[in-house]
Design a protein around this motif. Sequence first.
Motif, PDB file in Angstrom:
ATOM      1  N   GLY A 259      -4.837   3.315  -1.672  1.00  0.00           N
ATOM      2  CA  GLY A 259      -5.798   2.791  -2.500  1.00  0.00           C
ATOM      3  C   GLY A 259      -5.832   1.233  -2.717  1.00  0.00           C
ATOM      4  O   GLY A 259      -6.564   0.511  -3.391  1.00  0.00           O
TER       5      GLY A 259
ATOM      6  N   THR B 157      -1.641   8.346  -1.571  1.00  0.00           N
ATOM      7  CA  THR B 157      -2.994   8.516  -0.761  1.00  0.00           C
ATOM      8  C   THR B 157      -4.069   7.618  -1.842  1.00  0.00           C
ATOM      9  O   THR B 157      -5.205   7.830  -1.431  1.00  0.00           O
ATOM     10  N   CYS B 158      -3.610   7.085  -2.855  1.00  0.00           N
ATOM     11  CA  CYS B 158      -4.420   6.501  -4.061  1.00  0.00           C
ATOM     12  C   CYS B 158      -3.913   5.291  -4.329  1.00  0.00           C
ATOM     13  O   CYS B 158      -3.409   4.313  -3.684  1.00  0.00           O
ATOM     14  N   ASP B 159      -4.601   4.729  -5.521  1.00  0.00           N
ATOM     15  CA  ASP B 159      -3.946   3.387  -6.154  1.00  0.00           C
ATOM     16  C   ASP B 159      -2.600   3.654  -6.385  1.00  0.00           C
ATOM     17  O   ASP B 159      -1.728   4.549  -6.566  1.00  0.00           O
TER      18      ASP B 159
ATOM     19  N   ASN C 189      -8.870   6.374  -6.933  1.00  0.00           N
ATOM     20  CA  ASN C 189      -9.333   5.708  -5.550  1.00  0.00           C
ATOM     21  C   ASN C 189      -8.501   6.549  -4.650  1.00  0.00           C
ATOM     22  O   ASN C 189      -7.943   5.639  -3.860  1.00  0.00           O
TER      23      ASN C 189
ATOM     24  N   LYS D  10      -7.941   7.519  -1.242  1.00  0.00           N
ATOM     25  CA  LYS D  10      -8.243   6.701   0.142  1.00  0.00           C
ATOM     26  C   LYS D  10      -7.563   7.586   1.149  1.00  0.00           C
ATOM     27  O   LYS D  10      -6.720   7.077   2.046  1.00  0.00           O
TER      28      LYS D  10
ATOM     29  N   ASP E 217      -9.037   8.037   4.221  1.00  0.00           N
ATOM     30  CA  ASP E 217      -9.349   7.453   5.631  1.00  0.00           C
ATOM     31  C   ASP E 217      -8.497   6.233   5.767  1.00  0.00           C
ATOM     32  O   ASP E 217      -7.798   6.145   6.851  1.00  0.00           O
ATOM     33  N   GLU E 218      -7.792   5.573   4.667  1.00  0.00           N
ATOM     34  CA  GLU E 218      -6.983   4.607   4.785  1.00  0.00           C
ATOM     35  C   GLU E 218      -5.619   5.137   4.979  1.00  0.00           C
ATOM     36  O   GLU E 218      -4.840   4.553   5.769  1.00  0.00           O
ATOM     37  N   THR E 219      -5.386   6.153   4.202  1.00  0.00           N
ATOM     38  CA  THR E 219      -4.087   7.038   4.306  1.00  0.00           C
ATOM     39  C   THR E 219      -3.914   7.515   5.812  1.00  0.00           C
ATOM     40  O   THR E 219      -2.747   7.360   6.556  1.00  0.00           O
TER      41      THR E 219
END
Length: 328
Positions: free
Chosen positions: A230, A257-259, A265, A267, A269-271
């Motif tokens: 995130g 997986t987050c901020d 947050n 994320k 997809d970004e992970t």
Amino acid sequence: MVEPGPTTPTSPATPTDPATPTNPTNPTPAPVASPVATNGKLQVVGNQIQNQNGVAVQLKGMSLFWSQWGGAFYNASVVNSLADNWKVTVVRAAMGVEEGGYLTNPAAEKARVKTVVDAAIAKGIYVIIDWHDHNATQHTAQAKAFFTEMAQLYKNTPNVIFEIFNEPDYESWNEVRAYAVEIIGAIRGVGAPNLVVVGTPTWSQGVDAAASNPITQYPNVAYTLHFYAGTHGQWLRDRADAALSKGIALFVTEFGTCDASGNGNLKLDETGRWIDFMNSRKLSWANWSLHDKPETASALVPGASTTGNWPDSALTPSGAFIKQKLLQ
């Protein structure tokens, strides 16, 4: 990068299942077909971590939470469940140093770590002994004594990886490097050839600094890269690629997986992009964290079992996603 935050709902507990005593002279052989039986001693060659056959190896697994707050999960049943049901090949014992951790209760925190390490050895998976500290250069003497003891215990055990500084925050690379050289010297001084992972500046994102002035005094050293999906994106992957191109090996001993705060947050997809990146470059990784603290980064919902075998209903969105990636 995650700060511990408020005390979690799971009260820390001294391990109740006794660890099998480790014999540093004649360690127990890894179970047949286990990750350690297959890969054996890990060795940094160029920008890769290779197995005993000279083949690049990628470990995938979970990091436990700070030991002084997540101690209830530091038991053999959790390690066994991760190995059997999540198919992890590495688990990280994040031994808290400050804030009621090792500096306050060294015997209790060391016992938790050894319980996890010995369970991993029995299961034939790799295990990271993590000095989970943001200010390790202020605790050099304590770290040196701790890793000297751990190196004497586990120097003939290929499962064990030493992470000597989790996340430097405001220290320069020169400060971290000097600390690392001293600690690695103590580890090597007792004859331990184990893989050592060294934290990098700015919460272990400064891999470029390490790549520009790597540790050359000792072999078998990799460098830490941490990210939170995130907060950290393509720019940090580009930095990692640049560091790899300069010839250093990286190990993602922690990611979320987050901020970067550990909360908010999410994320996935970004992970997923990060996981594809790590897989394509054979970067070993451990997700933060196997714990039930009520925050986004936790893999388990509050009140989940502290002895493993978790049903799907006990997994957070992050935990379900990471478990699925581990089983692929």
